[in-house]
Each structure stands twice: as structure tokens, then as C-alpha cells.
Design an enzyme around this catalytic site. Sequence first.
Site, PDB file in Angstrom:
ATOM      1  N   ARG A  36       0.847  -1.187   0.000  1.00 26.20           N
ATOM      2  CA  ARG A  36       0.000   0.000   0.000  1.00 26.20           C
ATOM      3  C   ARG A  36       0.883   1.237   0.000  1.00 26.20           C
ATOM      4  NH1 ARG A  36      -4.550   1.381   4.527  1.00 26.20           N
ATOM      5  NH2 ARG A  36      -2.822   1.141   5.946  1.00 26.20           N
ATOM      6  N   ASP A  41       3.084  -6.123  10.958  1.00 29.76           N
ATOM      7  CA  ASP A  41       4.104  -5.813  11.975  1.00 29.76           C
ATOM      8  C   ASP A  41       3.888  -6.632  13.237  1.00 29.76           C
ATOM      9  OD1 ASP A  41       5.470  -4.059  10.401  1.00 29.76           O
ATOM     10  OD2 ASP A  41       4.550  -2.250  11.251  1.00 29.76           O
ATOM     11  N   THR A  95      -0.860   7.597  -1.087  1.00 30.55           N
ATOM     12  CA  THR A  95      -2.121   7.557  -1.843  1.00 30.55           C
ATOM     13  C   THR A  95      -3.060   6.482  -1.296  1.00 30.55           C
ATOM     14  OG1 THR A  95      -1.267   5.894  -3.374  1.00 30.55           O
ATOM     15  CG2 THR A  95      -0.906   8.207  -3.958  1.00 30.55           C
ATOM     16  N   ASP A 108      -1.027  -2.561  13.004  1.00 33.10           N
ATOM     17  CA  ASP A 108      -0.550  -3.115  11.730  1.00 33.10           C
ATOM     18  C   ASP A 108      -0.399  -4.628  11.879  1.00 33.10           C
ATOM     19  OD1 ASP A 108       1.374  -1.996   9.116  1.00 33.10           O
ATOM     20  OD2 ASP A 108       1.387  -4.105   9.709  1.00 33.10           O
TER      21      ASP A 108
END
Length: 210
Positions: free
Chosen positions: A105, A204, A109, A201
Site C-alpha cells: 500500500r 508488523d 495515496t 498493523d
Amino acid sequence: MYEHLTVVKHPLIQHKLTLMRDETTPTNHFRQLLREISQLLAYEVTRELPMENQRIKTPMQEMDAPVLAGRKLALVSILRAGNGLLDGVLELIPSARVGFVGLYRDEETLEPVQYYFKVPEALEDRLVIAVDPMLATGNSSVAAIDLLKKAGARDIRFMCLLAAPEGVARMKEAHPDVPIITAALDEKLNDKGYIVPGLGDAGDRMFGTK
Ligand code: URA
């Protein structure tokens, strides 16, 4: 037949998910919980797989016994966090074929960028279960499903751990034929595209990065 969105509210799933959300849960426990939840979700995702009878002989007598029918199903992990769901499902369905879609990703944006695509042959004859723990903006999920359809997939289910309403809406608009199976539908996305309350996340937390 599946609704567009199924939230699996099984108590075991919900309990494990709470442990995963807790920021004090360490990497090894997080990974183990994800593996366990993936198997419970897979039970739901595969609920309506077609069956056929096979003639076997028990120690007592012959019988027609049910087995899975048709081509082996295909599991497709959307890298890298998808691998956390993939491992558990593969333990449950060891004969499944496996594909990978690599998308990252763009943090500015929030648009997906493809860097890898490798999937089993004859996708058109298989049930395809695409896995990614977090359905956030839906951008990468929609892009992954676009690629799978281009590769021939016709019967696709999307399995995730957490979904945001924004991602569910985006998927419904782009791929109304793809049912979503999740452990929870959270409140919203924050301005960085993270699910809240969420769990942070997922990549992570499962791989111990950052
Ligand atoms: N990806 C994640 O890992 N977490 C989110 O909250 C959103 C996308």
C-alpha cells in the site's frame, strides 16, 4: 448461499480476537491466535463445499461415505499479512493449492501497487479463498480480486480477521459476487487508513517488525 458480509460471532473467535487486539499481546502469541482464528473462520468459509459419495470399506462393511468433490480449492494469500491466515487454513486443508498476490500500500495515496502474482492453474474450476487479515480501505482487496478474476477465478470468497465499513462497501461495489467472511466489523478507518479500534498493523504485529 452466503450474504455479502458474514461476521462469525463464535465465542472462541471473539475471545481470541480480543487477545489479538490487546497491544500487550506479544508477537508469538499474536501469531498463534491468528492461526487458531483462521481455522475457525475456515470452518465457516468452507461450510458449503460440494460433496460426493465414495465407496469405502470400514472394518465392518462397505458404505458410501462423503468426501469433498471437484478440484482442490485454491487459497490465495495477499502478501504479506495474508500468510498469517494462510498457515492455519493450510493445516486444516493440506491438499489445497496455494497462490500469492503481492501488493503493497502506497502510504501516501493508500493505493495498492502490485509486485508479485503467482496462482494455481485452472482457477476457473476451483473455489478460491483469498485471505488478508485486514479489510481496510478495500483498495488492495479489490485489486487482488481483480487480478484473480483476470486469471480465471469465478467462485471467490474473501476471508479476513477485521473489516472496516469503508472496505466492505468498496468490495460490495467492485465485487458484489464475492462474499466476505470476517471475525468483526469495526467502527471506521482513521485518516491513515488504519482500522479503529482495530489491532494496529497486522503484518508488523505478526512478524515482529517495527
Ligand atoms: N492494515 C493493517 O495492518 N491494519 C489496519 O488497521 C489497516 C490495514
